[in-house]
Design a protein around this motif. Structure first.
Motif, PDB file in Angstrom:
ATOM      1  N   PRO A 102    -128.480  51.539 -60.282  1.00  0.00           N
ATOM      2  CA  PRO A 102    -128.520  50.404 -61.219  1.00  0.00           C
ATOM      3  C   PRO A 102    -128.793  49.062 -60.547  1.00  0.00           C
ATOM      4  CG  PRO A 102    -126.607  51.797 -61.642  1.00  0.00           C
ATOM      5  CD  PRO A 102    -127.200  52.275 -60.350  1.00  0.00           C
ATOM      6  N   THR A 103    -128.455  48.945 -59.269  1.00  0.00           N
ATOM      7  CA  THR A 103    -128.662  47.663 -58.575  1.00  0.00           C
ATOM      8  C   THR A 103    -129.785  47.750 -57.547  1.00  0.00           C
ATOM      9  OG1 THR A 103    -126.964  48.212 -56.928  1.00  0.00           O
ATOM     10  CG2 THR A 103    -126.247  47.021 -58.903  1.00  0.00           C
ATOM     11  N   ALA A 104    -130.643  48.750 -57.656  1.00  0.00           N
ATOM     12  CA  ALA A 104    -131.742  48.902 -56.696  1.00  0.00           C
ATOM     13  C   ALA A 104    -132.675  47.697 -56.739  1.00  0.00           C
ATOM     14  CB  ALA A 104    -132.532  50.182 -56.987  1.00  0.00           C
ATOM     15  N   GLY A 105    -133.207  47.340 -55.577  1.00  0.00           N
ATOM     16  CA  GLY A 105    -134.205  46.294 -55.504  1.00  0.00           C
ATOM     17  C   GLY A 105    -135.583  46.879 -55.723  1.00  0.00           C
ATOM     18  N   LYS A 106    -136.337  46.323 -56.663  1.00  0.00           N
ATOM     19  CA  LYS A 106    -137.621  46.913 -57.026  1.00  0.00           C
ATOM     20  C   LYS A 106    -138.709  45.851 -57.168  1.00  0.00           C
ATOM     21  CE  LYS A 106    -135.692  51.029 -59.153  1.00  0.00           C
ATOM     22  NZ  LYS A 106    -135.776  52.012 -60.239  1.00  0.00           N
ATOM     23  N   TYR A 107    -139.935  46.335 -57.053  1.00  0.00           N
ATOM     24  CA  TYR A 107    -141.106  45.475 -57.191  1.00  0.00           C
ATOM     25  C   TYR A 107    -141.074  44.767 -58.540  1.00  0.00           C
ATOM     26  CZ  TYR A 107    -146.083  44.244 -57.638  1.00  0.00           C
ATOM     27  OH  TYR A 107    -147.270  43.588 -57.813  1.00  0.00           O
ATOM     28  N   GLY A 108    -141.383  43.501 -58.527  1.00  0.00           N
ATOM     29  CA  GLY A 108    -141.428  42.705 -59.748  1.00  0.00           C
ATOM     30  C   GLY A 108    -140.120  42.026 -60.082  1.00  0.00           C
ATOM     31  N   ALA A 109    -139.030  42.452 -59.422  1.00  0.00           N
ATOM     32  CA  ALA A 109    -137.724  41.853 -59.682  1.00  0.00           C
ATOM     33  C   ALA A 109    -137.091  41.275 -58.420  1.00  0.00           C
ATOM     34  CB  ALA A 109    -136.773  42.881 -60.301  1.00  0.00           C
ATOM     35  N   HIS A 110    -137.476  41.793 -57.255  1.00  0.00           N
ATOM     36  CA  HIS A 110    -136.882  41.361 -55.992  1.00  0.00           C
ATOM     37  C   HIS A 110    -137.987  41.162 -54.946  1.00  0.00           C
ATOM     38  CE1 HIS A 110    -133.876  43.798 -58.178  1.00  0.00           C
ATOM     39  NE2 HIS A 110    -133.024  42.857 -57.783  1.00  0.00           N
ATOM     40  N   HIS A 111    -137.660  40.433 -53.873  1.00  0.00           N
ATOM     41  CA  HIS A 111    -138.630  40.158 -52.808  1.00  0.00           C
ATOM     42  C   HIS A 111    -139.916  39.571 -53.376  1.00  0.00           C
ATOM     43  CE1 HIS A 111    -136.904  43.024 -49.483  1.00  0.00           C
ATOM     44  NE2 HIS A 111    -136.069  42.066 -49.838  1.00  0.00           N
ATOM     45  N   LEU A 112    -139.791  38.606 -54.257  1.00  0.00           N
ATOM     46  CA  LEU A 112    -140.977  38.047 -54.911  1.00  0.00           C
ATOM     47  C   LEU A 112    -141.836  37.231 -53.953  1.00  0.00           C
ATOM     48  CD1 LEU A 112    -139.467  36.890 -58.332  1.00  0.00           C
ATOM     49  CD2 LEU A 112    -140.379  39.137 -57.682  1.00  0.00           C
ATOM     50  N   ASP A 113    -141.292  36.921 -52.770  1.00  0.00           N
ATOM     51  CA  ASP A 113    -142.043  36.123 -51.802  1.00  0.00           C
ATOM     52  C   ASP A 113    -142.883  36.980 -50.862  1.00  0.00           C
ATOM     53  OD1 ASP A 113    -139.859  37.259 -50.526  1.00  0.00           O
ATOM     54  OD2 ASP A 113    -139.495  35.533 -49.223  1.00  0.00           O
ATOM     55  N   GLN A 114    -142.827  38.311 -51.021  1.00  0.00           N
ATOM     56  CA  GLN A 114    -143.640  39.175 -50.168  1.00  0.00           C
ATOM     57  C   GLN A 114    -144.027  40.437 -50.933  1.00  0.00           C
ATOM     58  OE1 GLN A 114    -141.760  41.672 -47.173  1.00  0.00           O
ATOM     59  NE2 GLN A 114    -139.780  40.717 -47.590  1.00  0.00           N
ATOM     60  N   GLY A 115    -145.109  41.064 -50.476  1.00  0.00           N
ATOM     61  CA  GLY A 115    -145.591  42.310 -51.080  1.00  0.00           C
ATOM     62  C   GLY A 115    -146.615  42.922 -50.150  1.00  0.00           C
ATOM     63  N   SER A 116    -147.326  43.918 -50.649  1.00  0.00           N
ATOM     64  CA  SER A 116    -148.335  44.559 -49.804  1.00  0.00           C
ATOM     65  C   SER A 116    -149.679  43.848 -49.852  1.00  0.00           C
ATOM     66  CB  SER A 116    -148.503  46.035 -50.193  1.00  0.00           C
ATOM     67  OG  SER A 116    -148.843  46.163 -51.562  1.00  0.00           O
ATOM     68  N   PHE A 117    -149.835  42.862 -50.765  1.00  0.00           N
ATOM     69  CA  PHE A 117    -151.019  42.011 -50.746  1.00  0.00           C
ATOM     70  C   PHE A 117    -150.743  40.889 -49.732  1.00  0.00           C
ATOM     71  CE2 PHE A 117    -152.779  42.720 -55.338  1.00  0.00           C
ATOM     72  CZ  PHE A 117    -152.657  44.088 -55.174  1.00  0.00           C
ATOM     73  N   GLY A 118    -150.990  41.151 -48.484  1.00  0.00           N
ATOM     74  CA  GLY A 118    -150.718  40.192 -47.436  1.00  0.00           C
ATOM     75  C   GLY A 118    -150.878  40.852 -46.083  1.00  0.00           C
ATOM     76  N   ASN A 119    -150.500  40.126 -45.019  1.00  0.00           N
ATOM     77  CA  ASN A 119    -150.629  40.715 -43.681  1.00  0.00           C
ATOM     78  C   ASN A 119    -149.291  40.910 -42.976  1.00  0.00           C
ATOM     79  OD1 ASN A 119    -149.934  38.113 -42.945  1.00  0.00           O
ATOM     80  ND2 ASN A 119    -151.730  37.766 -41.642  1.00  0.00           N
ATOM     81  N   LEU A 120    -148.179  40.575 -43.661  1.00  0.00           N
ATOM     82  CA  LEU A 120    -146.860  40.744 -43.069  1.00  0.00           C
ATOM     83  C   LEU A 120    -145.861  41.142 -44.145  1.00  0.00           C
ATOM     84  CD1 LEU A 120    -144.782  40.319 -40.706  1.00  0.00           C
ATOM     85  CD2 LEU A 120    -144.529  37.974 -41.554  1.00  0.00           C
ATOM     86  N   ALA A 121    -145.016  42.104 -43.815  1.00  0.00           N
ATOM     87  CA  ALA A 121    -143.924  42.500 -44.710  1.00  0.00           C
ATOM     88  C   ALA A 121    -142.686  42.766 -43.874  1.00  0.00           C
ATOM     89  CB  ALA A 121    -144.303  43.737 -45.512  1.00  0.00           C
ATOM     90  N   ILE A 122    -141.533  42.420 -44.413  1.00  0.00           N
ATOM     91  CA  ILE A 122    -140.257  42.729 -43.778  1.00  0.00           C
ATOM     92  C   ILE A 122    -139.463  43.583 -44.752  1.00  0.00           C
ATOM     93  CG2 ILE A 122    -138.081  41.775 -42.945  1.00  0.00           C
ATOM     94  CD1 ILE A 122    -139.636  39.397 -41.883  1.00  0.00           C
ATOM     95  N   LYS A 123    -139.118  44.803 -44.323  1.00  0.00           N
ATOM     96  CA  LYS A 123    -138.525  45.788 -45.211  1.00  0.00           C
ATOM     97  C   LYS A 123    -137.311  46.451 -44.578  1.00  0.00           C
ATOM     98  CE  LYS A 123    -141.638  45.277 -48.395  1.00  0.00           C
ATOM     99  NZ  LYS A 123    -141.273  44.687 -49.691  1.00  0.00           N
TER     100      LYS A 123
END
Length: 332
Positions: A102-123
């Motif tokens: 229920p509290t999972a972090g998911k695309y579109g709701a969390h980490h809005l400052d990074q994604g796979s459209f870019g050259n750097l990700a911290i996961k």
């Protein structure tokens, strides 16, 4: 040590804009990834008009690891998908269903400052997966979302002896055909027109039926009834009552696509026939069975992303779009 990279984000107007991602430090359980490729998913179209960095089918190379990381090493080729983290304590997490936390972090709701459209990700290391050597990065990217979407329910609900109908031969459908066929299922492809018949058969379907203009699906003369039906197209205007005519009693219907339109179920036939509606082994299975998405590549630039998005919106992509930094450097 500060970590800074290029990102590409949506906007209220729907235009893609280059932006910057900055993180001052790496948490003990995190890895820093130099992104090389990203798949484009239909979900990215939903968020194009949001002020957030896009993309969740990422592939790259680990550049740094946090002090508590144990599974990954610098130089590993890795990828990530839709879910970013989970609590690790709830019933879903403790039974191996972390994606339903229920509290999972998911695309579109969390980490809005990074994604796979870019050259750097911290996961988080827990949610980053090593890519098998036999799968090129450009093919691995779509498998992290589209591949997992179709393969996970198949493992749970299909048997090798099943006759499986797959509605739609597109980004999800062309992978569903391959996975089901490699699992040993008898695959039947259903599409609106004859346009994709050859592709469906070449990918592993043994039968193909076009449904446009067919008022009663009994008249399709499907050779034998189906044990399962996998829906890979939008639910709007989907005539499930007609598809039920192709199913055995106690069949399983697996809807896979995200739609903001409700799915209309024919209640009495669903109950009377006992039909069930059900809602990262994927990479290893794909490598072992030579399953690859059919892709079109685009440069990881504002223009390249816009072109890919427009082609996806208009249905011109065959069958998954992939962004590449290599193409971006070649077109510079």
């Amino acid at each position: 040590m500060a970590y800074e990279g290029i990102t590409f984000r949506g906007s209220r107007s729907g235009q893609i804009h280059e932006s910057r991602f900055l993180r001052q430090n790496l948490k003990p359980d995190e890895v820093a990834i130099k992104v090389t490729h990203s798949g484009i998913c239909g979900t990215d179209l939903h968020f194009m008009h949001a002020d957030m960095v896009l993309g969740h089918e990422g592939i790259g190379v680990v550049q740094e690891i946090g002090e508590n990381c144990k599974a990954l090493r610098i130089g590993d080729r890795v990828g990530w998908g839709y879910t970013y983290w989970s609590c690790g304590r709830c019933s879903a997490c403790l039974t191996g269903h972390e994606s339903y936390c229920p509290t999972a972090g998911k695309y579109g709701a969390h980490h809005l400052d990074q994604g796979s459209f870019g050259n750097l990700a911290i996961k988080s290391e827990q949610w980053v997966f090593r890519i098998p050597d036999g799968i090129e990065s450009k093919y691995a990217a779509p498998l992290l979302c589209a591949g997992a979407t179709v393969f996970s329910p198949m493992i749970e609900f299909l048997k090798p002896t099943d006759r499986v109908g797959i509605i739609g031969v597109g980004g999800l459908g062309h992978l569903a055909i391959q996975f089901a066929a490699k699992m040993g299922c008898d695959v039947i492809a259903l599409s609106s027109t004859e346009l994709k018949r050859e592709d469906a058969i070449n990918l592993g379907a043994r039968e193909f039926y076009a449904t446009d203009g067919v008022a009663d699906y009994f008249t399709l003369n499907v050779t034998k009834p189906l044990d399962s039906l996998i829906i890979t197209t939008g639910s709007e205007n989907l005539d499930l009552a007609n598809y039920y005519k192709l199913l055995k009693p106690v069949a399983t219907v697996i809807p896979l696509t995200i739609s903001f339109e409700p799915m209309l179920l024919p209640t009495i036939p669903t109950i009377a026939n006992g039909i069930k509606i059900v809602g990262i082994q994927t990479l290893e299975f794909a490598e072992r069975n030579d399953i690859r998405p059919i892709i079109q590549e685009f440069p990881m630039t504002e223009a390249g992303i816009m072109e890919a998005m427009e082609k996806l919106r208009s249905g011109e992509i065959r069958y998954r779009a992939v962004l590449s930094w290599q193409l971006a450097s070649e077109s510079a």
